[in-house]
Design a protein around this motif. Sequence first.
Motif, PDB file in Angstrom:
ATOM      1  N   LEU A  27       0.865  -1.191   0.000  1.00 34.93           N
ATOM      2  CA  LEU A  27       0.000   0.000   0.000  1.00 34.93           C
ATOM      3  C   LEU A  27       0.894   1.231   0.000  1.00 34.93           C
ATOM      4  O   LEU A  27       1.753   1.401   0.845  1.00 34.93           O
ATOM      5  N   LEU A  28       0.673   2.103  -0.995  1.00 39.53           N
ATOM      6  CA  LEU A  28       1.454   3.321  -1.083  1.00 39.53           C
ATOM      7  C   LEU A  28       0.591   4.511  -0.705  1.00 39.53           C
ATOM      8  O   LEU A  28      -0.571   4.597  -1.071  1.00 39.53           O
ATOM      9  N   ALA A  29       1.156   5.419   0.046  1.00 41.60           N
ATOM     10  CA  ALA A  29       0.437   6.653   0.387  1.00 41.60           C
ATOM     11  C   ALA A  29       1.376   7.815   0.129  1.00 41.60           C
ATOM     12  O   ALA A  29       2.480   7.847   0.645  1.00 41.60           O
ATOM     13  N   ALA A  30       0.953   8.771  -0.691  1.00 37.39           N
ATOM     14  CA  ALA A  30       1.834   9.879  -1.067  1.00 37.39           C
ATOM     15  C   ALA A  30       1.312  11.190  -0.536  1.00 37.39           C
ATOM     16  O   ALA A  30       0.117  11.415  -0.464  1.00 37.39           O
ATOM     17  N   MET A  31       2.248  12.082  -0.181  1.00 35.05           N
ATOM     18  CA  MET A  31       1.882  13.446   0.217  1.00 35.05           C
ATOM     19  C   MET A  31       2.666  14.433  -0.637  1.00 35.05           C
ATOM     20  O   MET A  31       3.880  14.346  -0.743  1.00 35.05           O
ATOM     21  N   PHE A  32       1.969  15.345  -1.261  1.00 38.64           N
ATOM     22  CA  PHE A  32       2.579  16.410  -2.054  1.00 38.64           C
ATOM     23  C   PHE A  32       2.622  17.640  -1.161  1.00 38.64           C
ATOM     24  O   PHE A  32       1.595  18.070  -0.661  1.00 38.64           O
ATOM     25  N   LEU A  33       3.806  18.206  -0.960  1.00 35.38           N
ATOM     26  CA  LEU A  33       3.977  19.198   0.091  1.00 35.38           C
ATOM     27  C   LEU A  33       3.333  20.543  -0.190  1.00 35.38           C
ATOM     28  O   LEU A  33       3.364  21.411   0.655  1.00 35.38           O
ATOM     29  N   THR A  34       2.741  20.729  -1.347  1.00 32.67           N
ATOM     30  CA  THR A  34       2.140  22.030  -1.619  1.00 32.67           C
ATOM     31  C   THR A  34       0.625  21.968  -1.639  1.00 32.67           C
ATOM     32  O   THR A  34      -0.033  22.842  -2.188  1.00 32.67           O
ATOM     33  N   VAL A  35       0.004  20.970  -1.016  1.00 31.21           N
ATOM     34  CA  VAL A  35      -1.438  20.838  -1.154  1.00 31.21           C
ATOM     35  C   VAL A  35      -2.233  21.575  -0.086  1.00 31.21           C
ATOM     36  O   VAL A  35      -3.435  21.675  -0.197  1.00 31.21           O
ATOM     37  N   SER A  36      -1.597  22.059   0.950  1.00 27.55           N
ATOM     38  CA  SER A  36      -2.347  22.716   2.015  1.00 27.55           C
ATOM     39  C   SER A  36      -2.837  24.081   1.538  1.00 27.55           C
ATOM     40  O   SER A  36      -2.051  24.996   1.342  1.00 27.55           O
ATOM     41  N   VAL A  37      -4.150  24.208   1.327  1.00 28.28           N
ATOM     42  CA  VAL A  37      -4.719  25.431   0.775  1.00 28.28           C
ATOM     43  C   VAL A  37      -5.820  25.931   1.696  1.00 28.28           C
ATOM     44  O   VAL A  37      -6.967  25.556   1.560  1.00 28.28           O
TER      45      VAL A  37
ATOM     46  N   SER B  76       6.161  30.783  -6.804  1.00 24.26           N
ATOM     47  CA  SER B  76       7.403  31.280  -7.388  1.00 24.26           C
ATOM     48  C   SER B  76       8.253  30.125  -7.906  1.00 24.26           C
ATOM     49  O   SER B  76       8.144  28.994  -7.435  1.00 24.26           O
ATOM     50  N   PRO B  77       9.114  30.384  -8.891  1.00 19.51           N
ATOM     51  CA  PRO B  77      10.015  29.335  -9.375  1.00 19.51           C
ATOM     52  C   PRO B  77      10.859  28.728  -8.265  1.00 19.51           C
ATOM     53  O   PRO B  77      11.125  27.518  -8.275  1.00 19.51           O
ATOM     54  N   ASP B  78      11.272  29.556  -7.289  1.00 24.26           N
ATOM     55  CA  ASP B  78      12.077  29.038  -6.182  1.00 24.26           C
ATOM     56  C   ASP B  78      11.271  28.042  -5.353  1.00 24.26           C
ATOM     57  O   ASP B  78      11.773  26.991  -4.956  1.00 24.26           O
ATOM     58  N   TYR B  79      10.007  28.369  -5.100  1.00 24.09           N
ATOM     59  CA  TYR B  79       9.144  27.470  -4.336  1.00 24.09           C
ATOM     60  C   TYR B  79       8.899  26.193  -5.120  1.00 24.09           C
ATOM     61  O   TYR B  79       8.989  25.084  -4.595  1.00 24.09           O
ATOM     62  N   VAL B  80       8.577  26.345  -6.405  1.00 23.08           N
ATOM     63  CA  VAL B  80       8.286  25.194  -7.247  1.00 23.08           C
ATOM     64  C   VAL B  80       9.487  24.260  -7.345  1.00 23.08           C
ATOM     65  O   VAL B  80       9.348  23.039  -7.383  1.00 23.08           O
ATOM     66  N   ALA B  81      10.697  24.851  -7.370  1.00 24.98           N
ATOM     67  CA  ALA B  81      11.903  24.041  -7.511  1.00 24.98           C
ATOM     68  C   ALA B  81      12.093  23.078  -6.342  1.00 24.98           C
ATOM     69  O   ALA B  81      12.831  22.108  -6.447  1.00 24.98           O
ATOM     70  N   LYS B  82      11.402  23.353  -5.202  1.00 23.76           N
ATOM     71  CA  LYS B  82      11.551  22.516  -4.019  1.00 23.76           C
ATOM     72  C   LYS B  82      10.427  21.482  -3.876  1.00 23.76           C
ATOM     73  O   LYS B  82      10.453  20.676  -2.944  1.00 23.76           O
ATOM     74  N   ALA B  83       9.438  21.527  -4.746  1.00 28.16           N
ATOM     75  CA  ALA B  83       8.263  20.667  -4.581  1.00 28.16           C
ATOM     76  C   ALA B  83       8.643  19.193  -4.677  1.00 28.16           C
ATOM     77  O   ALA B  83       9.327  18.776  -5.603  1.00 28.16           O
ATOM     78  N   LYS B  84       8.179  18.429  -3.696  1.00 26.96           N
ATOM     79  CA  LYS B  84       8.525  17.007  -3.640  1.00 26.96           C
ATOM     80  C   LYS B  84       7.314  16.179  -3.231  1.00 26.96           C
ATOM     81  O   LYS B  84       6.366  16.678  -2.639  1.00 26.96           O
ATOM     82  N   VAL B  85       7.381  14.899  -3.564  1.00 22.10           N
ATOM     83  CA  VAL B  85       6.435  13.910  -3.059  1.00 22.10           C
ATOM     84  C   VAL B  85       7.213  12.925  -2.198  1.00 22.10           C
ATOM     85  O   VAL B  85       8.301  12.475  -2.569  1.00 22.10           O
ATOM     86  N   TYR B  86       6.660  12.593  -1.016  1.00 19.56           N
ATOM     87  CA  TYR B  86       7.231  11.575  -0.150  1.00 19.56           C
ATOM     88  C   TYR B  86       6.300  10.371  -0.167  1.00 19.56           C
ATOM     89  O   TYR B  86       5.125  10.486   0.161  1.00 19.56           O
ATOM     90  N   VAL B  87       6.821   9.223  -0.576  1.00 20.23           N
ATOM     91  CA  VAL B  87       6.015   8.019  -0.701  1.00 20.23           C
ATOM     92  C   VAL B  87       6.415   7.033   0.388  1.00 20.23           C
ATOM     93  O   VAL B  87       7.586   6.645   0.501  1.00 20.23           O
ATOM     94  N   LEU B  88       5.431   6.633   1.195  1.00 20.95           N
ATOM     95  CA  LEU B  88       5.655   5.648   2.245  1.00 20.95           C
ATOM     96  C   LEU B  88       5.211   4.273   1.766  1.00 20.95           C
ATOM     97  O   LEU B  88       4.138   4.127   1.195  1.00 20.95           O
ATOM     98  N   ASN B  89       6.041   3.278   2.027  1.00 19.28           N
ATOM     99  CA  ASN B  89       5.714   1.903   1.680  1.00 19.28           C
ATOM    100  C   ASN B  89       5.648   1.103   2.971  1.00 19.28           C
ATOM    101  O   ASN B  89       6.626   1.014   3.715  1.00 19.28           O
ATOM    102  N   SER B  90       4.501   0.495   3.243  1.00 23.69           N
ATOM    103  CA  SER B  90       4.305  -0.193   4.519  1.00 23.69           C
ATOM    104  C   SER B  90       5.125  -1.463   4.646  1.00 23.69           C
ATOM    105  O   SER B  90       5.239  -2.025   5.733  1.00 23.69           O
ATOM    106  N   THR B  91       5.745  -1.927   3.545  1.00 22.46           N
ATOM    107  CA  THR B  91       6.510  -3.175   3.608  1.00 22.46           C
ATOM    108  C   THR B  91       7.996  -2.949   3.839  1.00 22.46           C
ATOM    109  O   THR B  91       8.733  -3.906   4.053  1.00 22.46           O
ATOM    110  N   VAL B  92       8.460  -1.702   3.777  1.00 26.44           N
ATOM    111  CA  VAL B  92       9.871  -1.400   4.011  1.00 26.44           C
ATOM    112  C   VAL B  92       9.956  -0.244   4.991  1.00 26.44           C
ATOM    113  O   VAL B  92       8.959   0.348   5.373  1.00 26.44           O
ATOM    114  N   ASP B  93      11.204   0.065   5.414  1.00 32.46           N
ATOM    115  CA  ASP B  93      11.379   1.126   6.406  1.00 32.46           C
ATOM    116  C   ASP B  93      11.947   2.391   5.785  1.00 32.46           C
ATOM    117  O   ASP B  93      12.649   3.153   6.442  1.00 32.46           O
TER     118      ASP B  93
END
Length: 244
Positions: free
Chosen positions: A1-11, A185-202
């Motif tokens: 099971l994968l769960a992803a969070m995109f760090l710019t979604v808080s609106v 801003s381009p500077d903000y966008v340049a830092k945008a990341k997704v963190y994906v957690l996998n419940s089968t690994v650490d």
Amino acid sequence: LLAAMFLTVSVPAGADENDGWVSLLNGKDLSGWKLKHERGPDGWTVQDGVYVNTPRSTDILTEKQFTDFHLHVEFMIPKGNNSGVYLRGRHEVQIFDSFGKTELAASDCGAIYGVALPATNVSRAPDQWQTFDITLVGQRLIVFHNGVCIHNNRDLGTPAAPGPILLQGDHGKVSFRNLKIKPLSPDYVAKAKVYVLNSTVDEATVISIPEHKIIGQIKVGANPHGIEADAAQSGVALRHADTE
């Protein structure tokens, strides 16, 4: 099971210009907007600060263009009606009376027309106010409908290019209010990341949105349950199921 969070979604819906948000509707007239077809029928009126489109009419679009942004939209439609919000003038987030539907089509509320269906149907009954909270960075899109994520890091398949916000007015009656945008801003966008957690690994996999590639892993320990980050993306905190 994968769960992803995109760090710019808080609106936050109530954010104001002091946080970088700009209102696209002044509550009085169509200043800052223009008809898509200059000689087309204009059925747009402003009633107590609410922008109402009554057919026959045509689409309206912002005079300004935007590339990467957060967008907050509040809309209401009568039973059986159809509209949409276009991002950069070409990617349509569908507005439709989809209340109670279990089998969704490309025209249903929250669909990215011609690209993808929403993950779930959270449409409210007709004549009730609803919300979209949208984040568009590069060719990646996230959409929350009434507070529920219906598109998570969706790949639109086309490179980023500036364009207007467009409100569809040539299909049916629709009302809009509290339409706000926060250009990124381009500077903000340049830092945008997704963190994906996998419940089968650490490990958590870190994906760069601008580069569309994996840029690293973070050891998270057993039972990873969530990741939190500040808006500046300067720090990451881990949560585990046994500590929640």
